[in-house]
Design a protein around this motif. Structure first.
Motif, PDB file in Angstrom:
ATOM      1  N   LYS A   1       5.187  -4.190   0.228  1.00  0.00           N
ATOM      2  CA  LYS A   1       4.736  -5.349  -0.145  1.00  0.00           C
ATOM      3  C   LYS A   1       3.302  -5.351  -0.085  1.00  0.00           C
ATOM      4  O   LYS A   1       2.570  -6.479  -0.475  1.00  0.00           O
ATOM      5  N   ILE A   2       2.663  -4.394   0.341  1.00  0.00           N
ATOM      6  CA  ILE A   2       1.238  -4.452   0.595  1.00  0.00           C
ATOM      7  C   ILE A   2       0.326  -4.438  -0.755  1.00  0.00           C
ATOM      8  O   ILE A   2      -0.633  -5.288  -0.673  1.00  0.00           O
ATOM      9  N   ALA A   3       0.745  -3.968  -1.653  1.00  0.00           N
ATOM     10  CA  ALA A   3      -0.216  -3.955  -2.929  1.00  0.00           C
ATOM     11  C   ALA A   3      -0.127  -5.383  -3.574  1.00  0.00           C
ATOM     12  O   ALA A   3      -1.111  -5.650  -4.157  1.00  0.00           O
ATOM     13  N   ASN A   4       0.909  -5.935  -3.386  1.00  0.00           N
ATOM     14  CA  ASN A   4       1.006  -7.268  -3.834  1.00  0.00           C
ATOM     15  C   ASN A   4       0.282  -8.449  -2.953  1.00  0.00           C
ATOM     16  O   ASN A   4       0.156  -9.582  -3.280  1.00  0.00           O
ATOM     17  N   THR A   5      -0.038  -7.907  -1.777  1.00  0.00           N
ATOM     18  CA  THR A   5      -0.611  -9.003  -0.693  1.00  0.00           C
ATOM     19  C   THR A   5      -2.133  -8.726  -0.102  1.00  0.00           C
ATOM     20  O   THR A   5      -2.490  -9.405   0.735  1.00  0.00           O
ATOM     21  N   ILE A   6      -2.570  -7.516  -0.563  1.00  0.00           N
ATOM     22  CA  ILE A   6      -4.029  -7.383  -0.327  1.00  0.00           C
ATOM     23  C   ILE A   6      -4.958  -8.338  -1.258  1.00  0.00           C
ATOM     24  O   ILE A   6      -4.284  -9.109  -1.950  1.00  0.00           O
ATOM     25  N   SER A   7      -6.054  -7.934  -1.138  1.00  0.00           N
ATOM     26  CA  SER A   7      -6.924  -8.783  -1.874  1.00  0.00           C
ATOM     27  C   SER A   7      -6.500  -9.323  -3.134  1.00  0.00           C
ATOM     28  O   SER A   7      -5.936  -8.355  -3.931  1.00  0.00           O
ATOM     29  N   TYR A   8      -6.927 -10.386  -3.744  1.00  0.00           N
ATOM     30  CA  TYR A   8      -6.474 -10.818  -5.084  1.00  0.00           C
ATOM     31  C   TYR A   8      -6.965 -10.108  -5.930  1.00  0.00           C
ATOM     32  O   TYR A   8      -6.752  -9.655  -7.035  1.00  0.00           O
ATOM     33  N   SER A   9      -8.315  -9.473  -5.754  1.00  0.00           N
ATOM     34  CA  SER A   9      -9.027  -8.576  -6.750  1.00  0.00           C
ATOM     35  C   SER A   9      -8.082  -7.220  -7.097  1.00  0.00           C
ATOM     36  O   SER A   9      -8.091  -6.940  -8.091  1.00  0.00           O
ATOM     37  N   PHE A  10      -7.619  -6.739  -6.142  1.00  0.00           N
ATOM     38  CA  PHE A  10      -6.711  -5.580  -6.471  1.00  0.00           C
ATOM     39  C   PHE A  10      -5.629  -5.977  -7.390  1.00  0.00           C
ATOM     40  O   PHE A  10      -5.173  -5.048  -7.994  1.00  0.00           O
ATOM     41  N   TYR A  11      -5.039  -7.056  -6.923  1.00  0.00           N
ATOM     42  CA  TYR A  11      -3.876  -7.535  -7.072  1.00  0.00           C
ATOM     43  C   TYR A  11      -4.044  -7.624  -8.777  1.00  0.00           C
ATOM     44  O   TYR A  11      -3.287  -7.337  -9.721  1.00  0.00           O
ATOM     45  N   ASN A  12      -5.029  -7.995  -9.200  1.00  0.00           N
ATOM     46  CA  ASN A  12      -5.723  -8.535 -10.675  1.00  0.00           C
ATOM     47  C   ASN A  12      -6.131  -7.433 -11.275  1.00  0.00           C
ATOM     48  O   ASN A  12      -5.519  -7.262 -12.515  1.00  0.00           O
ATOM     49  N   GLU A  13      -6.717  -6.439 -10.285  1.00  0.00           N
ATOM     50  CA  GLU A  13      -7.104  -5.079 -11.130  1.00  0.00           C
ATOM     51  C   GLU A  13      -5.861  -4.354 -11.736  1.00  0.00           C
ATOM     52  O   GLU A  13      -5.429  -3.700 -12.716  1.00  0.00           O
ATOM     53  N   LEU A  14      -4.666  -4.190 -10.677  1.00  0.00           N
ATOM     54  CA  LEU A  14      -3.525  -3.480 -10.989  1.00  0.00           C
ATOM     55  C   LEU A  14      -2.923  -3.832 -12.257  1.00  0.00           C
ATOM     56  O   LEU A  14      -2.500  -3.227 -13.086  1.00  0.00           O
ATOM     57  N   ARG A  15      -3.040  -5.557 -12.190  1.00  0.00           N
ATOM     58  CA  ARG A  15      -2.258  -6.023 -13.427  1.00  0.00           C
ATOM     59  C   ARG A  15      -2.913  -5.767 -14.812  1.00  0.00           C
ATOM     60  O   ARG A  15      -2.146  -5.302 -15.753  1.00  0.00           O
ATOM     61  N   GLN A  16      -4.176  -5.577 -14.862  1.00  0.00           N
ATOM     62  CA  GLN A  16      -4.991  -5.498 -15.961  1.00  0.00           C
ATOM     63  C   GLN A  16      -4.502  -4.046 -16.385  1.00  0.00           C
ATOM     64  O   GLN A  16      -4.688  -3.853 -17.443  1.00  0.00           O
TER      65      GLN A  16
END
Length: 800
Positions: free
Chosen positions: A559-574
């Motif tokens: 679950k960690i990738a989806n719950t750390i900083s929103y910036s990483f969450y957004n970068e991953l999806r981009q």
């Protein structure tokens, strides 16, 4: 009469000669035959290499002596051929140069030697045979290196020669060579021996030409590259001609055309498996559709750009005339319309010569700046799909893009029935497998790397291995685990890891970093890559973006990738979007329940979700469902949950409320909310003095939890039970919502109060449904349930 042609590989060893002789014995009993032979094994390459040694004043004599002393050379009188070679090599060494005319004389000796040796061996076995030099009747033009037969003259001479030949004698005819009307030796170019055999079959009006090779026939793709390529039983002449034109190594256009004239069937057979019927090529109509994929390697792209020539008539003629004058053949062509841009494929060896020819032709245009550049891109390959209709090419093309392969050039024929793609040579094998799997409906191979092989990971691996054959049979999807890794070591097997993986991981695993796994997949041309994260590691998620950028889709129970900083969450999806990759994590919330997919669909459909509430943790569900109604200390119930595998390795991850908080945050972000983990109000159920101790100490101190929970339990109202819930509320149309996790008491009669075992329950409130929530309930914990949920994500991805 049948003409039997044997290639160099068919004659490459003693055993191969025995196979050839046994085939000839069988065929003689069936009727009259004529044999056509290539040079034995690597003879042609060896003779050319010695020629280059002589030209450059290197020690060619040692290499020539080694060639002369080959064991099978003692089985026939080949002194004449060896003497010719000796004189030619000596002359080249003296003048330090040679031309195509000399080269033809040198290479021709290979076929002459082969003819004599096979004839001698046949005679030794009691079969009357004679070597035949095709220069006596194949009369060609003087285009040395790639001569063309003068058919009418050659036909008359061939028919006269064979009319005079003893009918009881097997003619062993040299392939590849002919002569000019002046008696000068010529060679017939690429696939020249097959061309010789086709001409001979045509001239003597044979019943069939049988071409013996090292494969069972023509396949839907090169079986050395595509393991599940299928043999084609029959082809029409036109289809075979298309295959030849697009580079099928076993055919050449010059081979097909002489056979069409007299409607002589061609059968491709295997010397090592003569019982196989091979592939029959004739004028018999066959089913329409895609027949085969061929690959031309060692090609280069020449790019011509002349913006100042836009609209000027005759530019293309100048380009192709300049190339024709140098004897350069052009393959795939692409032309731009917005500017005078022209790209075309040539053999790599001709690329520099092509660029030089164009530079000379357009030298004045460079001076006036009407021509901008002439450049070369090397190390390319052309994949041609014979019979492909452009209107149905969308799926193969999309599959290539999904596998990080973007064609450099794309071309289809005027009929729209053949498509060619130019790709980088290192991508060719992978591209061929991807397209072949899409087109022929053969089991699509999915290559999986599993990271984390503990309880969930190990269960998943076993589930995949146990179900793989059934899935292949039912869904045409071949699941192959090529990597199993933990935090330190990885087990790699490009052919797929088997049921002994636990033992192999102990003995064969190696230290690794993620780039080495990526490099391994690339080196082995593995397609349709999926990386699965079954760890609970905050470190491993750093590998997600490199994996996506290198062609992997992602699946995670972490679950960690989806719950750390929103910036990483957004970068991953981009990054996922830019690379056309998928990231599935259905098990992040609700284990195997279809919760995330449901919320995604509701949100994407425009449904206004107003609140989400429920028991998010199967672990805490099991603990409080049992603790609320049993007369047991809290520590005993917790130990049972640990033993059953319902909790994390350190159960404080569950009891702290962090796990529920992460799940709540994941759902919030599915609604495009930008909350951070620190903004969640989380009730921690662990006493302060046990929060900082190490895991073993905590596990040995579970009895210290009893007083705290006994007090809570004693304060319960009648007909109520304890539930640890998460709730997402607030105005969910804004950037952030209100996230809260807490232990509450609920009526026994309520939906939350009636939970059993390790079930989770989720209430989804929407604007349309009002006070009646959508309820999703089911098993929310357990290695088997979670692994099965990950497995479901694998199959979803495989279908895409």
């Amino acid at each position: 009469m049948k003409v039997l042609k044997f290639g160099g590989k068919s004659l490459a060893s003693g055993q191969a000669f025995d196979n050839v002789i046994n085939i000839i014995k069988t065929k003689v009993n069936e009727g009259p035959i004529v044999i056509v032979v290539s040079a034995i094994g690597d003879t042609t390459d060896t003779l050319e290499n010695i020629l280059d040694l002589a030209k450059t004043k290197q020690d060619y004599t040692t290499a020539f002596e080694t060639f002369k002393n080959r064991a099978y050379h003692n089985e026939a009188d080949i002194n004449t051929e060896l003497e010719v070679l000796s004189k030619l090599y000596e002359g080249v060494s003296l003048i330090e140069d040679y031309g195509v005319k000399i080269k033809d004389q040198v290479l021709a000796q290979g076929e002459l030697i082969s003819s004599k040796i096979l004839a001698a061996q046949l005679n030794a076995k009691g079969l009357k045979a004679t070597p035949v030099d095709s220069r006596q009747f194949f009369i060609t033009d003087a285009n040395f290196g790639s001569a063309q037969a003068i058919e009418e003259v050659s036909k008359q001479k061939t028919q006269a020669y064979f009319a005079a030949l003893d009918k009881e004698t097997i003619a062993v005819v040299t392939g590849f060579i002919g002569s000019t009307d002046k008696g000068e030796t010529t060679t017939l170019g690429r696939n020249g021996s097959n061309y010789s055999a086709a001409l001979l079959a045509n001239f003597i009006e044979a019943d069939e030409l049988q071409n013996y090779t090292h494969v069972d026939g023509i396949y839907t793709a090169n079986p050395d590259w595509v393991k599940n390529a299928q043999k084609i039983e029959e082809l029409h002449f036109d289809e075979a001609n298309e295959l030849a034109n697009f580079g099928a190594s076993i055919l050449h256009a010059k081979t097909i055309l002489p056979l069409v004239e007299n409607n002589i069937p061609l059968r491709i057979l295997n010397t090592l498996n003569p019982e196989n019927k091979g592939t029959l090529i004739s004028n018999k109509p066959t089913d329409k559709g895609i027949k085969s994929l061929s690959v031309q390697s060692n090609v280069a792209l020449v790019q011509f750009e002349g913006r100042g020539l836009l609209g000027i008539v005759g530019v293309d003629a100048r380009v192709f005339t300049a190339l024709a004058n140098e004897g350069i053949s052009v393959g795939v062509i692409s032309q731009g319309s917005s500017e005078r841009g022209l790209g075309f494929i040539v053999e790599e060896k001709d690329a520099d010569k092509a660029a030089e020819a164009l530079n000379r032709e357009f030298s004045n245009d460079f001076y006036t700046r009407d021509v901008n550049s002439i450049s070369i891109i090397r190390d390319l390959a052309v994949i041609s799909i014979i019979g492909q209709n452009l209107s149905t090419f969308d799926k193969p093309y999309a599959a290539l893009v999904k596998n990080k392969i973007v064609p450099i050039l794309f071309n289809n024929t005027v009929t729209g029935k053949n498509v060619s793609l130019v790709v980088r040579k290192e991508e060719a094998k992978k591209a061929l497998n991807v397209v072949h799997g899409q087109i022929f409906g053969i089991a699509k191979k999915i290559n999986i790397a599993v990271f984390g092989n503990g309880l969930v990971g190990g269960t998943l691996i076993d589930q995949i291995l146990q179900s793989a054959q059934s899935i292949e049979d039912k869904k045409n999807i071949a699941l192959s685990i090529f990597a199993i890794g933990n935090s330190k070591k990885v087990l790699l097997n490009d052919g797929g890891i088997n049921c002994n993986w636990r033992e192999e991981i102990k003995d064969q695993s190696v230290a690794y970093n993620i780039q080495e796994v990526i490099d391994y997949a690339n080196a082995n041309h593995l397609e349709n890559l999926i990386a699965i994260d079954n760890t609970a590691s905050g470190e491993f998620i750093k590998n997600y973006i490199p994996l996506v950028e290198n062609g992997f889709d992602l699946i995670s129970s972490n679950k960690i990738a989806n719950t750390i900083s929103y910036s990483f969450y957004n970068e991953l999806r981009q990054t996922l979007k830019a690379n056309h990759k998928e990231y599935l994590y259905e098990t992040n919330v609700g284990a195997g329940l279809p919760l995330i997919d449901t919320i995604k669909l509701l949100h994407l459909s425009g449904e206004n979700i107003t609140k989400i509430k429920g028991v998010f943790s199967g672990s805490l569900s099991y603990i409080f469902n049992n603790y609320s109604i049993q007369e047991k200390p809290f520590s005993e119930v917790l130990k049972e949950a640990i033993t059953k595998g319902f909790t994390e390795p350190d159960p404080r991850e569950d009891l702290s409320g962090n796990d529920v908080g992460r799940k709540l945050l994941i759902l919030a972000r599915e609604l495009d909310l930008q909350n951070e983990f620190e903004e969640i109000s989380i009730q921690n159920l662990i006493p302060t003095d046990l929060q900082a101790v190490d895991t073993p100490t905590f596990l040995n101190s579970l009895e210290k939890l009893n007083p705290y929970f006994d007090k809570i339990k004693q304060g319960l109202a009648p007909d109520t039970v304890l539930r640890y819930v998460g709730e997402l509320s607030g105005d969910l149309q804004k950037d952030k919502g209100v996230l809260e996790t807490k232990l509450i008491e609920v009526p026994t009669s309520s939906a939350l109060g009636q939970l059993k075992g390790s079930d989770s329950i989720f209430e989804i409130y929407t604007e349309s449904y009002g006070d009646n929530p959508i309820i999703i309930q089911g098993a929310g914990a357990g290695a088997s349930v979670t692994a099965r949920g990950v497995f479901g994500d694998i199959l979803r991805l495989a279908d895409k």
